[in-house]
Enzyme design. Sequence first.
Site, PDB file in Angstrom:
ATOM      1  N   SER A 162       0.885  -1.215  -0.050  1.00 47.75           N
ATOM      2  CA  SER A 162       0.303  -0.129  -0.001  1.00 47.75           C
ATOM      3  C   SER A 162       0.998   1.268  -0.031  1.00 47.75           C
ATOM      4  O   SER A 162       0.287   2.280  -0.418  1.00 47.75           O
ATOM      5  CB  SER A 162      -0.753   0.148   1.095  1.00 47.75           C
ATOM      6  OG  SER A 162      -1.579  -1.466   1.325  1.00 47.75           O
TER       7      SER A 162
ATOM      8  N   HIS B  26      -1.095  -2.979  -7.262  1.00 50.30           N
ATOM      9  CA  HIS B  26      -2.021  -2.559  -5.788  1.00 50.30           C
ATOM     10  C   HIS B  26      -3.609  -2.682  -6.153  1.00 50.30           C
ATOM     11  O   HIS B  26      -4.222  -1.996  -6.759  1.00 50.30           O
ATOM     12  CB  HIS B  26      -1.597  -0.747  -5.621  1.00 50.30           C
ATOM     13  CG  HIS B  26      -2.355  -0.651  -4.223  1.00 50.30           C
ATOM     14  ND1 HIS B  26      -2.314   0.859  -4.153  1.00 50.30           N
ATOM     15  CD2 HIS B  26      -2.508  -1.337  -3.353  1.00 50.30           C
ATOM     16  CE1 HIS B  26      -2.992   1.066  -2.872  1.00 50.30           C
ATOM     17  NE2 HIS B  26      -2.989  -0.376  -2.237  1.00 50.30           N
TER      18      HIS B  26
ATOM     19  N   GLU C 282      -3.895  -0.236  -9.208  1.00 48.36           N
ATOM     20  CA  GLU C 282      -3.178   0.928  -9.248  1.00 48.36           C
ATOM     21  C   GLU C 282      -1.769   0.264  -9.616  1.00 48.36           C
ATOM     22  O   GLU C 282      -1.260  -0.676  -9.150  1.00 48.36           O
ATOM     23  CB  GLU C 282      -3.160   1.599  -7.895  1.00 48.36           C
ATOM     24  CG  GLU C 282      -2.373   2.883  -8.284  1.00 48.36           C
ATOM     25  CD  GLU C 282      -2.394   3.550  -6.972  1.00 48.36           C
ATOM     26  OE1 GLU C 282      -2.342   2.965  -5.734  1.00 48.36           O
ATOM     27  OE2 GLU C 282      -2.107   5.300  -6.835  1.00 48.36           O
TER      28      GLU C 282
ATOM     29  N   ASN D  12      -3.546   6.140  -1.927  1.00 51.59           N
ATOM     30  CA  ASN D  12      -3.248   6.579  -0.469  1.00 51.59           C
ATOM     31  C   ASN D  12      -2.693   7.986  -0.393  1.00 51.59           C
ATOM     32  O   ASN D  12      -3.210   8.607   0.982  1.00 51.59           O
ATOM     33  CB  ASN D  12      -2.519   5.679   0.389  1.00 51.59           C
ATOM     34  CG  ASN D  12      -3.326   4.298   0.271  1.00 51.59           C
ATOM     35  OD1 ASN D  12      -4.303   4.360   0.821  1.00 51.59           O
ATOM     36  ND2 ASN D  12      -2.591   3.193   0.204  1.00 51.59           N
TER      37      ASN D  12
HETATM   38  N1  LIG Z   1      -5.817  -4.951   3.543  1.00 54.93           N
HETATM   39  C1  LIG Z   1      -5.950  -3.937   2.672  1.00 54.93           C
HETATM   40  O1  LIG Z   1      -7.158  -3.399   2.489  1.00 54.93           O
HETATM   41  C2  LIG Z   1      -4.941  -3.735   1.670  1.00 54.93           C
HETATM   42  C3  LIG Z   1      -5.257  -3.077   0.407  1.00 54.93           C
HETATM   43  C4  LIG Z   1      -4.374  -2.997  -0.370  1.00 54.93           C
HETATM   44  C5  LIG Z   1      -3.114  -3.559  -0.298  1.00 54.93           C
HETATM   45  N2  LIG Z   1      -2.595  -4.024   0.834  1.00 54.93           N
HETATM   46  C6  LIG Z   1      -1.531  -4.514   1.054  1.00 54.93           C
HETATM   47  O2  LIG Z   1      -1.404  -5.789   0.942  1.00 54.93           O
HETATM   48  C7  LIG Z   1      -0.338  -6.680   1.583  1.00 54.93           C
HETATM   49  C8  LIG Z   1      -0.949  -7.791   2.382  1.00 54.93           C
HETATM   50  O3  LIG Z   1      -2.071  -7.202   3.331  1.00 54.93           O
HETATM   51  P1  LIG Z   1      -3.232  -8.040   4.047  1.00 54.93           P
HETATM   52  O4  LIG Z   1      -4.127  -6.973   4.390  1.00 54.93           O
HETATM   53  O5  LIG Z   1      -3.627  -9.097   3.039  1.00 54.93           O
HETATM   54  O6  LIG Z   1      -2.390  -8.496   5.271  1.00 54.93           O
HETATM   55  P2  LIG Z   1      -2.601  -9.894   6.244  1.00 54.93           P
HETATM   56  O7  LIG Z   1      -2.126  -9.498   7.467  1.00 54.93           O
HETATM   57  O8  LIG Z   1      -3.963 -10.279   6.108  1.00 54.93           O
HETATM   58  O9  LIG Z   1      -1.955 -11.127   5.374  1.00 54.93           O
HETATM   59  C9  LIG Z   1      -0.596 -11.195   5.251  1.00 54.93           C
HETATM   60  C10 LIG Z   1      -0.098 -12.577   5.281  1.00 54.93           C
HETATM   61  O10 LIG Z   1       1.379 -12.637   5.026  1.00 54.93           O
HETATM   62  C11 LIG Z   1       1.835 -13.722   5.468  1.00 54.93           C
HETATM   63  N3  LIG Z   1       3.193 -13.685   5.762  1.00 54.93           N
HETATM   64  C12 LIG Z   1       4.194 -13.134   6.592  1.00 54.93           C
HETATM   65  N4  LIG Z   1       5.455 -13.356   6.214  1.00 54.93           N
HETATM   66  C13 LIG Z   1       5.404 -14.009   5.275  1.00 54.93           C
HETATM   67  C14 LIG Z   1       6.493 -14.670   4.600  1.00 54.93           C
HETATM   68  N5  LIG Z   1       7.626 -14.438   4.865  1.00 54.93           N
HETATM   69  N6  LIG Z   1       6.159 -15.291   3.426  1.00 54.93           N
HETATM   70  C15 LIG Z   1       4.715 -15.800   2.998  1.00 54.93           C
HETATM   71  N7  LIG Z   1       3.897 -15.114   3.894  1.00 54.93           N
HETATM   72  C16 LIG Z   1       4.075 -14.489   4.818  1.00 54.93           C
HETATM   73  C17 LIG Z   1       1.064 -13.871   6.853  1.00 54.93           C
HETATM   74  O11 LIG Z   1       1.174 -15.162   7.362  1.00 54.93           O
HETATM   75  C18 LIG Z   1      -0.211 -13.476   6.587  1.00 54.93           C
HETATM   76  O12 LIG Z   1      -1.207 -14.563   6.236  1.00 54.93           O
HETATM   77  C19 LIG Z   1       0.267  -5.643   2.543  1.00 54.93           C
HETATM   78  O13 LIG Z   1       1.309  -5.085   1.601  1.00 54.93           O
HETATM   79  C20 LIG Z   1      -0.626  -4.321   2.271  1.00 54.93           C
HETATM   80  O14 LIG Z   1      -0.198  -3.154   2.639  1.00 54.93           O
HETATM   81  C21 LIG Z   1      -3.673  -4.091   1.862  1.00 54.93           C
END
Ligand SMILES: NC(=O)c1ccc[n+]([C@@H]2O[C@H](COP(=O)([O-])OP(=O)(O)OC[C@H]3O[C@@H](n4cnc5c(N)ncnc54)[C@H](O)[C@@H]3O)[C@@H](O)[C@H]2O)c1
Length: 297
Positions: free
Chosen positions: A118, A139, A151, A189
């Site tokens: 993000s 994104h 994005e 963002n």
């Molecule tokens: N949640 C949102 O609304 C949103 C929107 C756009 C972008 N993002 C981005 O997406 C990404 C993920 O966010 P999320 O909300 O899905 O997080 P989340 O916490 O729901 O999931 C993250 C996952 O990554 C796994 N993980 C951690 N270390 C790891 C590794 N070394 N190898 C493999 N897996 C690993 C964790 O076990 C977890 O299941 C982030 O970069 C976030 O900024 C999130």
Amino acid sequence: MKNISVIGSGTMGNGIAHVFAQHSYLVNLIDINQIALDKAIQTITKNLDRQVAKGTLTEEQKSATLKNITRHTSIEDGVKTADLIVEAATENIDLKLKIFRELDEFSPTEAILASNTSSISITQIAAITGRGDKVIGMHFMNPVPVMKLVEVIRGYQTSDETTQKIMSLSESLEKIPVEVNDYPGFVANRILMPMINEAIYTLYEGVAGVYEIDTVMKLGMAHPMGPLQLADFIGLDVCLAILKVLNTGFGNPKYAPCPLLVNMVAAGYKGAKTGEGFYKYTAGSKDLIVSDKFKKS
Ligand SMILES: NC(=O)c1ccc[n+]([C@@H]2O[C@H](COP(=O)([O-])OP(=O)(O)OC[C@H]3O[C@@H](n4cnc5c(N)ncnc54)[C@H](O)[C@@H]3O)[C@@H](O)[C@H]2O)c1
């Protein structure tokens, strides 16, 4: 491109895997946590069931989608045959750099490495790999199967060829890609977070209450949900982290996070995922109930 690896099977990773698999790509879904992987398959199945119930997908397409997904707990195993890797692991710079170092080592040299971050700099992530021209931001928005936008973020070294491939690939998923350059917060963002921060300042300064602020923005600006409710859904810790990236990245105090946001995160009130932020959330209830902390006396 046919073989897609998705790193991280949380909120975003399961949605990204779902969309690729539904469009006939072969997906290797990788997470260090087996429980997260199993939960992702349950979530994808539930979301596919919803599509079948709505008549937008057949039972056969649902089974084919699930068959296209293979689970892995090791990056090395999961990226060996990848044409594209989409990283959607936890938002943490050190973790992302470690993962991209591994992706560079274990994936085919011609594979494109994308991040769903993000706010973390694509240019900085690219710099630790030996293939900066093939590193890009992809994104997706939450919930991925529903939201149309991707994005597409060009890092300083991203090539035209990589950008073109990712734009076309996004279209093949029935998404609408938009190309932007890699500066703090990208576009989404950079514009959204100052609005959310200003809404929190408006509450903090006592200009209006939670319900009033969100209602003004919903009814006055035709936003589907108010900025405080949206912040609760994104996660207040995530909002705080992105504001810090904007604040340091631009060196401009206009992005400084509101002290109320800082306090709420420190106290563990991180929004919907912790059960309380500006609103209170109870399982199974769709009612919007303002947190007792912000109830008017
Ligand atoms: N949640 C949102 O609304 C949103 C929107 C756009 C972008 N993002 C981005 O997406 C990404 C993920 O966010 P999320 O909300 O899905 O997080 P989340 O916490 O729901 O999931 C993250 C996952 O990554 C796994 N993980 C951690 N270390 C790891 C590794 N070394 N190898 C493999 N897996 C690993 C964790 O076990 C977890 O299941 C982030 O970069 C976030 O900024 C999130």
